[in-house]
Design a protein around this motif. Structure first.
Motif, PDB file in Angstrom:
ATOM      1  N   ASP A 139       0.838  -1.205   0.000  1.00 27.50           N
ATOM      2  CA  ASP A 139       0.000   0.000   0.000  1.00 27.50           C
ATOM      3  C   ASP A 139       0.874   1.257   0.000  1.00 27.50           C
ATOM      4  OD1 ASP A 139      -2.307  -1.523   0.060  1.00 27.50           O
ATOM      5  OD2 ASP A 139      -2.588  -1.343   2.239  1.00 27.50           O
ATOM      6  N   GLN A 140       1.920   1.237   0.814  1.00 29.41           N
ATOM      7  CA  GLN A 140       2.805   2.394   0.884  1.00 29.41           C
ATOM      8  C   GLN A 140       3.609   2.564  -0.406  1.00 29.41           C
ATOM      9  OE1 GLN A 140       4.814   2.790   4.934  1.00 29.41           O
ATOM     10  NE2 GLN A 140       3.997   0.708   5.059  1.00 29.41           N
ATOM     11  N   ALA A 141       4.012   1.446  -1.008  1.00 31.03           N
ATOM     12  CA  ALA A 141       4.744   1.517  -2.270  1.00 31.03           C
ATOM     13  C   ALA A 141       3.879   2.114  -3.365  1.00 31.03           C
ATOM     14  CB  ALA A 141       5.217   0.127  -2.677  1.00 31.03           C
ATOM     15  N   ALA A 142       2.616   1.725  -3.382  1.00 31.84           N
ATOM     16  CA  ALA A 142       1.702   2.252  -4.397  1.00 31.84           C
ATOM     17  C   ALA A 142       1.542   3.762  -4.250  1.00 31.84           C
ATOM     18  CB  ALA A 142       0.351   1.554  -4.287  1.00 31.84           C
ATOM     19  N   THR A 143       1.507   4.236  -3.020  1.00 34.99           N
ATOM     20  CA  THR A 143       1.398   5.675  -2.785  1.00 34.99           C
ATOM     21  C   THR A 143       2.581   6.424  -3.394  1.00 34.99           C
ATOM     22  OG1 THR A 143       0.159   5.313  -0.738  1.00 34.99           O
ATOM     23  CG2 THR A 143       1.240   7.447  -0.996  1.00 34.99           C
ATOM     24  N   VAL A 144       3.777   5.872  -3.223  1.00 34.96           N
ATOM     25  CA  VAL A 144       4.966   6.502  -3.798  1.00 34.96           C
ATOM     26  C   VAL A 144       4.919   6.440  -5.322  1.00 34.96           C
ATOM     27  CG1 VAL A 144       7.480   6.398  -3.974  1.00 34.96           C
ATOM     28  CG2 VAL A 144       6.368   6.007  -1.762  1.00 34.96           C
ATOM     29  N   LEU A 145       4.610   5.274  -5.854  1.00 30.25           N
ATOM     30  CA  LEU A 145       4.651   5.090  -7.309  1.00 30.25           C
ATOM     31  C   LEU A 145       3.613   5.937  -8.036  1.00 30.25           C
ATOM     32  CD1 LEU A 145       5.263   1.256  -7.334  1.00 30.25           C
ATOM     33  CD2 LEU A 145       6.732   2.936  -8.448  1.00 30.25           C
ATOM     34  N   SER A 187       2.665   8.916  -7.237  1.00 25.39           N
ATOM     35  CA  SER A 187       2.923  10.355  -7.186  1.00 25.39           C
ATOM     36  C   SER A 187       4.352  10.755  -7.543  1.00 25.39           C
ATOM     37  CB  SER A 187       2.621  10.888  -5.772  1.00 25.39           C
ATOM     38  OG  SER A 187       3.443  10.235  -4.808  1.00 25.39           O
ATOM     39  N   GLN A 188       5.257   9.771  -7.640  1.00 24.66           N
ATOM     40  CA  GLN A 188       6.659  10.094  -7.849  1.00 24.66           C
ATOM     41  C   GLN A 188       7.204   9.386  -9.089  1.00 24.66           C
ATOM     42  OE1 GLN A 188       8.105  12.396  -5.799  1.00 24.66           O
ATOM     43  NE2 GLN A 188       6.100  12.474  -4.791  1.00 24.66           N
ATOM     44  N   GLU A 189       8.213   9.991  -9.676  1.00 27.70           N
ATOM     45  CA  GLU A 189       8.895   9.388 -10.814  1.00 27.70           C
ATOM     46  C   GLU A 189       9.971   8.438 -10.288  1.00 27.70           C
ATOM     47  OE1 GLU A 189      11.813  10.741 -14.503  1.00 27.70           O
ATOM     48  OE2 GLU A 189      10.545  12.222 -13.512  1.00 27.70           O
ATOM     49  N   ILE A 190       9.794   7.154 -10.529  1.00 28.60           N
ATOM     50  CA  ILE A 190      10.702   6.125 -10.032  1.00 28.60           C
ATOM     51  C   ILE A 190      11.320   5.386 -11.218  1.00 28.60           C
ATOM     52  CG2 ILE A 190      10.951   4.017  -8.671  1.00 28.60           C
ATOM     53  CD1 ILE A 190      10.368   6.500  -6.985  1.00 28.60           C
ATOM     54  N   SER A 191      12.653   5.379 -11.267  1.00 29.33           N
ATOM     55  CA  SER A 191      13.349   4.670 -12.341  1.00 29.33           C
ATOM     56  C   SER A 191      13.756   3.257 -11.935  1.00 29.33           C
ATOM     57  CB  SER A 191      14.596   5.449 -12.768  1.00 29.33           C
ATOM     58  OG  SER A 191      14.256   6.681 -13.353  1.00 29.33           O
ATOM     59  N   VAL A 192      14.134   3.080 -10.652  1.00 28.88           N
ATOM     60  CA  VAL A 192      14.661   1.794 -10.192  1.00 28.88           C
ATOM     61  C   VAL A 192      13.889   1.341  -8.959  1.00 28.88           C
ATOM     62  CG1 VAL A 192      16.707   0.516  -9.477  1.00 28.88           C
ATOM     63  CG2 VAL A 192      16.953   2.462 -11.036  1.00 28.88           C
ATOM     64  N   LEU A 193      13.400   0.115  -9.004  1.00 30.42           N
ATOM     65  CA  LEU A 193      12.755  -0.512  -7.856  1.00 30.42           C
ATOM     66  C   LEU A 193      13.683  -1.583  -7.321  1.00 30.42           C
ATOM     67  CD1 LEU A 193      10.324  -1.248  -6.002  1.00 30.42           C
ATOM     68  CD2 LEU A 193       9.553  -2.782  -7.845  1.00 30.42           C
ATOM     69  N   VAL A 204       8.626   1.987 -14.041  1.00 35.00           N
ATOM     70  CA  VAL A 204       9.963   1.585 -13.593  1.00 35.00           C
ATOM     71  C   VAL A 204      10.796   1.058 -14.760  1.00 35.00           C
ATOM     72  CG1 VAL A 204      11.198  -0.062 -12.145  1.00 35.00           C
ATOM     73  CG2 VAL A 204       9.201   1.140 -11.245  1.00 35.00           C
ATOM     74  N   LYS A 205      12.046   1.516 -14.826  1.00 35.50           N
ATOM     75  CA  LYS A 205      12.952   1.121 -15.909  1.00 35.50           C
ATOM     76  C   LYS A 205      13.866  -0.040 -15.522  1.00 35.50           C
ATOM     77  CE  LYS A 205      13.150   5.776 -17.920  1.00 35.50           C
ATOM     78  NZ  LYS A 205      12.191   6.382 -16.961  1.00 35.50           N
ATOM     79  N   ALA A 206      14.061  -0.255 -14.225  1.00 32.61           N
ATOM     80  CA  ALA A 206      14.917  -1.355 -13.769  1.00 32.61           C
ATOM     81  C   ALA A 206      14.354  -1.926 -12.482  1.00 32.61           C
ATOM     82  CB  ALA A 206      16.358  -0.889 -13.563  1.00 32.61           C
ATOM     83  N   VAL A 207      14.361  -3.239 -12.390  1.00 29.95           N
ATOM     84  CA  VAL A 207      13.923  -3.954 -11.193  1.00 29.95           C
ATOM     85  C   VAL A 207      15.108  -4.743 -10.664  1.00 29.95           C
ATOM     86  CG1 VAL A 207      12.414  -5.750 -10.270  1.00 29.95           C
ATOM     87  CG2 VAL A 207      11.537  -4.133 -11.980  1.00 29.95           C
ATOM     88  N   LEU A 208      15.553  -4.398  -9.449  1.00 27.12           N
ATOM     89  CA  LEU A 208      16.652  -5.107  -8.804  1.00 27.12           C
ATOM     90  C   LEU A 208      16.096  -5.995  -7.703  1.00 27.12           C
ATOM     91  CD1 LEU A 208      19.386  -2.331  -8.441  1.00 27.12           C
ATOM     92  CD2 LEU A 208      18.939  -3.863 -10.365  1.00 27.12           C
ATOM     93  N   TRP A 209      16.549  -7.222  -7.659  1.00 28.11           N
ATOM     94  CA  TRP A 209      16.101  -8.138  -6.623  1.00 28.11           C
ATOM     95  C   TRP A 209      17.309  -8.660  -5.845  1.00 28.11           C
ATOM     96  CZ3 TRP A 209      17.970 -13.111  -6.795  1.00 28.11           C
ATOM     97  CH2 TRP A 209      18.469 -13.559  -8.033  1.00 28.11           C
ATOM     98  N   GLY A 210      17.092  -8.940  -4.574  1.00 30.73           N
ATOM     99  CA  GLY A 210      18.147  -9.462  -3.716  1.00 30.73           C
ATOM    100  C   GLY A 210      17.581  -9.783  -2.356  1.00 30.73           C
ATOM    101  N   GLY A 211      18.468 -10.100  -1.418  1.00 28.10           N
ATOM    102  CA  GLY A 211      18.027 -10.390  -0.063  1.00 28.10           C
ATOM    103  C   GLY A 211      17.594 -11.815   0.160  1.00 28.10           C
ATOM    104  N   MET A 212      17.120 -12.474  -0.907  1.00 26.41           N
ATOM    105  CA  MET A 212      16.714 -13.874  -0.856  1.00 26.41           C
ATOM    106  C   MET A 212      17.010 -14.498  -2.204  1.00 26.41           C
ATOM    107  SD  MET A 212      13.114 -13.711   1.267  1.00 26.41           S
ATOM    108  CE  MET A 212      12.868 -15.484   1.149  1.00 26.41           C
ATOM    109  N   SER A 213      17.056 -15.808  -2.253  1.00 28.05           N
ATOM    110  CA  SER A 213      17.398 -16.493  -3.490  1.00 28.05           C
ATOM    111  C   SER A 213      16.205 -16.558  -4.433  1.00 28.05           C
ATOM    112  CB  SER A 213      17.892 -17.910  -3.185  1.00 28.05           C
ATOM    113  OG  SER A 213      16.895 -18.647  -2.490  1.00 28.05           O
ATOM    114  N   ALA A 214      16.498 -16.789  -5.710  1.00 32.09           N
ATOM    115  CA  ALA A 214      15.476 -16.990  -6.737  1.00 32.09           C
ATOM    116  C   ALA A 214      15.989 -18.041  -7.701  1.00 32.09           C
ATOM    117  CB  ALA A 214      15.185 -15.682  -7.467  1.00 32.09           C
TER     118      ALA A 214
END
Length: 348
Positions: free
Chosen positions: A175-181, A183-189, A213-223
């Motif tokens: 919900d909080q992420a949606a609020t940012v997205l 109203s704000q210009e976000i290039s990298v998530l 979003v132009k780039a999606v970075l993932w980490g913190g856990m395996s995939a």
């Protein structure tokens, strides 16, 4: 590793075990090592002679970790996520920033925008990843947006069988992420695979990410490879999708640029100047290329000396790219338990 890294090891061992420059932590442990580190450690392979002291990082006074030769520098304290128990603590002044500058170049080689604003859906607070992402954004002149995110609370909920509450907490984050997205210009998530999965399960939010979003970075856990394929080809085909492996102790190992003939969709590359990662079998020998082994970390910087740390993960050893000396790491997997402790990940 190269003879250049061997020379680096010798310089840093001499630094950390000099009474004028070393940290109280290592100087106090020198008499009990059973060997003379300055005399007997001459190559990266000799780092295996040191004991794994990472468990002591849970309780050691952090001031004991600061080298005497760097006492005039400002230091920050960061903690691990607590996946394997009480969090471990490290100190950092400038070393991690240099590593991040190197990692930023690797990410831009993959197509991650060099400039632009970032949204981080992951831990901040005592966790180093929040500081890392903020610095990545600042290096490109971008703004750093984040959402309150407490992974330890999620792990407690999952570990106590309250999975429904953990799911509700994730929805609160989204919900909080949606609020940012909106109203704000976000290039990298920047976030974790489970959070990306939750985003994709909310069509309106998924469309919002895909449209902005132009780039999606993932980490913190395996995939696994199929998850990575789905992220790249099905869920976020409009964006660059890249992984970053690492933690508070080792630093960051960004995904390297894919090569023709690679058998893995994502291969991580540790920082060659300060970090040696070996993959070991159950007998303590390094595995061959193409084989899986447990991650053994050696972090060798002026600020922190952490040799011979047995990590919670396993990976497949991949040959270095031509002209490089650093092995790649592929198909990271987290061990289900360590000793008597079950490893609980949650969403980070």
């Amino acid at each position: 590793m190269t003879t250049e890294f061997d020379s680096h090891v010798r310089r840093m061992v001499a630094w950390h075990f000099d009474p004028d420059t070393g940290s109280p932590f290592w100087l106090e442990r020198r008499p009990g090592l059973g060997f003379d580190p300055v005399r007997d450690v001459s190559t990266a392979g000799d780092l295996l002679r040191f004991p794994d002291v990472s468990e002591e990082l849970r309780t050691v006074p952090v001031t004991d970790l600061v080298p005497r030769g760097l006492r005039e520098r400002p230091f920050r304290v960061f903690e691990s996520g607590g996946t394997t128990g009480t969090p471990k603590r490290i100190v950092d002044s400038e070393a991690r920033g240099r590593m991040l500058a190197w990692a930023r170049d690797r990410l831009t080689d993959l197509g991650v925008p060099a400039a632009g604003h970032w949204l981080h859906l992951g831990p901040s607070g005592p966790h180093v990843v929040g500081s890392d992402v903020a610095r990545h954004a600042a290096m490109g002149g971008g703004v750093f947006h984040t959402v309150d995110f407490d992974p330890r609370w999620v792990k407690r909920l999952v570990g106590s069988g309250r999975g429904a509450l953990a799911d509700e907490y994730v929805e609160h984050l989204l919900d909080q992420a949606a609020t940012v997205l909106r109203s704000q210009e976000i290039s990298v998530l920047n976030t974790t695979p489970p959070v990306l999965e939750a985003i994709c399960a909310r069509p309106a939010l998924h469309d919002l990410v895909r449209s902005r979003v132009k780039a999606v970075l993932w980490g913190g856990m395996s995939a696994d490879q199929e998850t990575i394929r789905l992220l790249e080809e099905e869920f976020f085909p409009q964006a660059v999708v890249a992984g970053v492996y690492g933690n508070s102790l080792m630093g960051v190992a960004p995904q390297r640029v894919p090569r023709p003939g690679d058998s893995h969709r994502c291969v991580f590359e540790p920082h060659p100047g300060t970090t040696l990662v070996q993959l070991m079998d159950e007998e303590g020998a390094e595995v061959a290329y193409g084989e899986r082994g447990r991650v053994r970390l050696h972090l060798v910087t002026e600020e922190m000396f952490l040799p011979n740390v047995a990590e919670r993960d396993t990976a497949i050893r991949v040959e270095p790219v031509p002209g490089a000396s650093t092995d790649g790491l592929a198909d990271i997997r987290t061990l289900p338990s360590l000793g008597r402790s079950e490893i609980i990940e949650g969403v980070y």
